[in-house]
Design a protein around this motif. Sequence first.
Motif, short mmCIF file in Angstrom:
data_model
loop_
_atom_site.label_atom_id
_atom_site.label_comp_id
_atom_site.label_asym_id
_atom_site.label_seq_id
_atom_site.Cartn_x
_atom_site.Cartn_y
_atom_site.Cartn_z
N ILE A 383 75.27 27.84 -32.35
CA ILE A 383 76.49 27.04 -32.29
C ILE A 383 77.14 27.17 -30.91
O ILE A 383 77.61 26.18 -30.32
N ILE A 384 77.15 28.42 -30.38
CA ILE A 384 77.74 28.65 -29.06
C ILE A 384 76.99 27.90 -27.98
O ILE A 384 77.58 27.25 -27.11
N GLU A 385 75.65 27.96 -28.05
CA GLU A 385 74.82 27.27 -27.07
C GLU A 385 75.00 25.77 -27.15
O GLU A 385 75.08 25.08 -26.13
N ALA A 386 75.05 25.25 -28.37
CA ALA A 386 75.21 23.80 -28.55
C ALA A 386 76.57 23.33 -28.03
O ALA A 386 76.69 22.27 -27.42
N ALA A 387 77.60 24.15 -28.25
CA ALA A 387 78.95 23.78 -27.79
C ALA A 387 79.04 23.77 -26.28
O ALA A 387 79.82 22.99 -25.70
N GLY A 388 78.26 24.60 -25.61
CA GLY A 388 78.33 24.67 -24.15
C GLY A 388 77.38 23.74 -23.44
O GLY A 388 77.32 23.73 -22.21
N SER A 389 76.62 22.94 -24.17
CA SER A 389 75.65 22.03 -23.57
C SER A 389 76.19 20.62 -23.52
O SER A 389 77.31 20.34 -23.94
N GLN A 390 75.37 19.71 -23.00
CA GLN A 390 75.76 18.32 -22.85
C GLN A 390 75.64 17.58 -24.19
O GLN A 390 75.21 18.14 -25.20
N ASN A 391 75.97 16.31 -24.18
CA ASN A 391 75.96 15.50 -25.40
C ASN A 391 74.60 15.38 -26.06
O ASN A 391 74.48 15.06 -27.23
N GLU A 392 73.53 15.65 -25.25
CA GLU A 392 72.19 15.51 -25.80
C GLU A 392 71.90 16.56 -26.87
O GLU A 392 70.88 16.51 -27.55
N THR A 393 72.79 17.57 -27.03
CA THR A 393 72.57 18.63 -28.01
C THR A 393 73.40 18.42 -29.27
O THR A 393 73.56 19.35 -30.06
N VAL A 394 73.94 17.22 -29.46
CA VAL A 394 74.74 16.95 -30.65
C VAL A 394 73.95 17.24 -31.91
O VAL A 394 74.45 17.77 -32.89
N SER A 395 72.64 16.88 -31.90
CA SER A 395 71.82 17.11 -33.09
C SER A 395 71.74 18.60 -33.43
O SER A 395 71.67 18.99 -34.59
N PHE A 396 71.77 19.47 -32.38
CA PHE A 396 71.71 20.90 -32.63
C PHE A 396 73.00 21.42 -33.26
O PHE A 396 72.98 22.35 -34.07
N GLU A 397 74.13 20.83 -32.88
CA GLU A 397 75.39 21.21 -33.52
C GLU A 397 75.31 20.95 -35.02
O GLU A 397 75.73 21.76 -35.85
N GLY A 398 74.74 19.79 -35.38
CA GLY A 398 74.57 19.44 -36.80
C GLY A 398 73.61 20.38 -37.50
O GLY A 398 73.86 20.81 -38.63
N ILE A 399 72.49 20.71 -36.80
CA ILE A 399 71.48 21.59 -37.39
C ILE A 399 72.07 22.97 -37.68
O ILE A 399 71.92 23.52 -38.77
N PHE A 400 72.77 23.53 -36.69
CA PHE A 400 73.31 24.87 -36.87
C PHE A 400 74.51 24.89 -37.83
O PHE A 400 74.77 25.91 -38.47
N SER A 401 75.21 23.78 -37.94
CA SER A 401 76.28 23.68 -38.94
C SER A 401 75.68 23.66 -40.35
O SER A 401 76.20 24.32 -41.27
N GLN A 402 74.59 22.91 -40.50
CA GLN A 402 73.89 22.89 -41.81
C GLN A 402 73.34 24.27 -42.15
O GLN A 402 73.40 24.72 -43.30
N LEU A 403 72.81 24.95 -41.12
CA LEU A 403 72.27 26.29 -41.32
C LEU A 403 73.36 27.24 -41.80
O LEU A 403 73.13 28.08 -42.68
N LYS A 404 74.55 27.10 -41.24
CA LYS A 404 75.68 27.94 -41.66
C LYS A 404 75.98 27.74 -43.14
O LYS A 404 76.21 28.71 -43.89
N THR A 405 75.95 26.48 -43.57
CA THR A 405 76.21 26.16 -44.98
C THR A 405 75.15 26.79 -45.88
O THR A 405 75.46 27.36 -46.94
N LEU A 406 73.88 26.70 -45.47
CA LEU A 406 72.79 27.25 -46.27
C LEU A 406 72.84 28.78 -46.33
O LEU A 406 72.54 29.39 -47.36
N ILE A 407 73.22 29.40 -45.21
CA ILE A 407 73.36 30.86 -45.19
C ILE A 407 74.47 31.29 -46.15
O ILE A 407 74.32 32.25 -46.91
N ALA A 408 75.58 30.57 -46.12
CA ALA A 408 76.71 30.89 -47.01
C ALA A 408 76.30 30.73 -48.47
O ALA A 408 76.68 31.56 -49.32
N LYS A 409 75.53 29.66 -48.77
CA LYS A 409 75.07 29.42 -50.14
C LYS A 409 74.15 30.54 -50.60
O LYS A 409 74.29 31.06 -51.72
#
Length: 457
Positions: A383-409
Amino acid sequence: MEITQHTLSQKEAKFDASELFFSITSPDSTILSGNEVFFRISGYSREETIGRYHNVVRHSDMPRVFFKILWDYAGAGKPIAGYVKNRTKEGDYYWVFAALFPLKDRIVSIRIKPTGPLLTAAQELYPILLDAERRGGMEESGAMIAPILNTLGYQNYEEFMSDALLHELKGRQRLVSSEGMHVSDASLSPIRQRLAAVYRYTEDLMVKYDSWFEKIDMFNHVKSVFEEKSLILRQVAREVVFLSLNASVSSYKVEHGGETFAILARDVRTNAKENDELIEKIDVLVHELSDSLNAMIFSVSGVRLQSEMLNYFIRELMCENCKVEHHEIESNMDTLITLVSEYAHKTDSLQRLIDQQMRDVLKNLDQLEQQMMYLGYIQVYGIIEAAGSQNETVSFEGIFSQLKTLIAKTSQELEAMQKFGGNFSAENRLLMGQSVSIQHLLDALCNEIKSIKQMER
């Protein structure tokens, strides 16, 4: 002696909910003995039944495949229970819930009057199986049983019979008074004084097993919770694996800084694979535990029923008009106490097995918890890496956000399983501690029966 079978009637024979009866057969179903209620309800005398095959009371409304299953289990030394429609000598019918318990050289069948909701399911199922047998024999009717049980919510017949026995015994407890028989030893003959002592020991034994029986809902609850949570873990693990593959593909599309995301994606993929393998192992362990818990439910219910049957039989013997021969009394008491002793030992062994199986499950859950913590570190870094990168990493923000949800579940399901498992282990060990006192009671019962034999000689 030839037994004439009368025309079937639509009349139900009298069988009170407070009554219990048993029959003892050889492995080939030849009747060796039974108690007074068995002979009275069947309408046959002892002379007419002893030495005959048990199908003397078989009703034509019963599908043959049921008895094949019954005797297949018993022949393999495995207990089995189910709903049976029997016929009397006069052609009347009576429904029983029968539990068959194999011993070394004989089979004890204990029957109670069914009052539970699953009786209706059996009454609806048997005509369907009979129609199938008329069309294609037992092979066709046998093939229908598993799918029908699945529609009722049972994975197999073992699960169905355990639940049915549990329902029937709970229903019996609600309907039948638990008030014991009051006897004055001073007014009894010496042999009946010994029987009174045996009776009191059986009362104590029933109390001991009542405390186990009251915990059966706990066994059932843990079984259902662990099966449900294990299934959820498997589903979530598959989603994490899919997400890791999506992360790998996305990393190749990043023009600047793609190497970092490729490393993160590889770490997620490696962790996801390890988690998937561990969860698969946990799932296997949970299914083994579930089978043992199901066997435990049946075993505790069975030994509780056996204890009550022994208690009921002693009551019959205490009656002044008891006409059972002494040798038959000895044989029946020996068989019933042997039955209780053997199945008490099986219950004790099952508890120890379940205790170890739960330890194994909890150990692997703890390991999975550690691996999920590491996956959480990867997710935060991603999430930190995706937040510090350019717009081309938007998909990674979504991926790591989904991962957070799955880890919590996953963590939520893990916590629930660990809590349930820990509480269950503590309760189970308390029950295990009662085994010694139960064994003392069984030893005292055996000694009293030996005394009765010596008096009769």
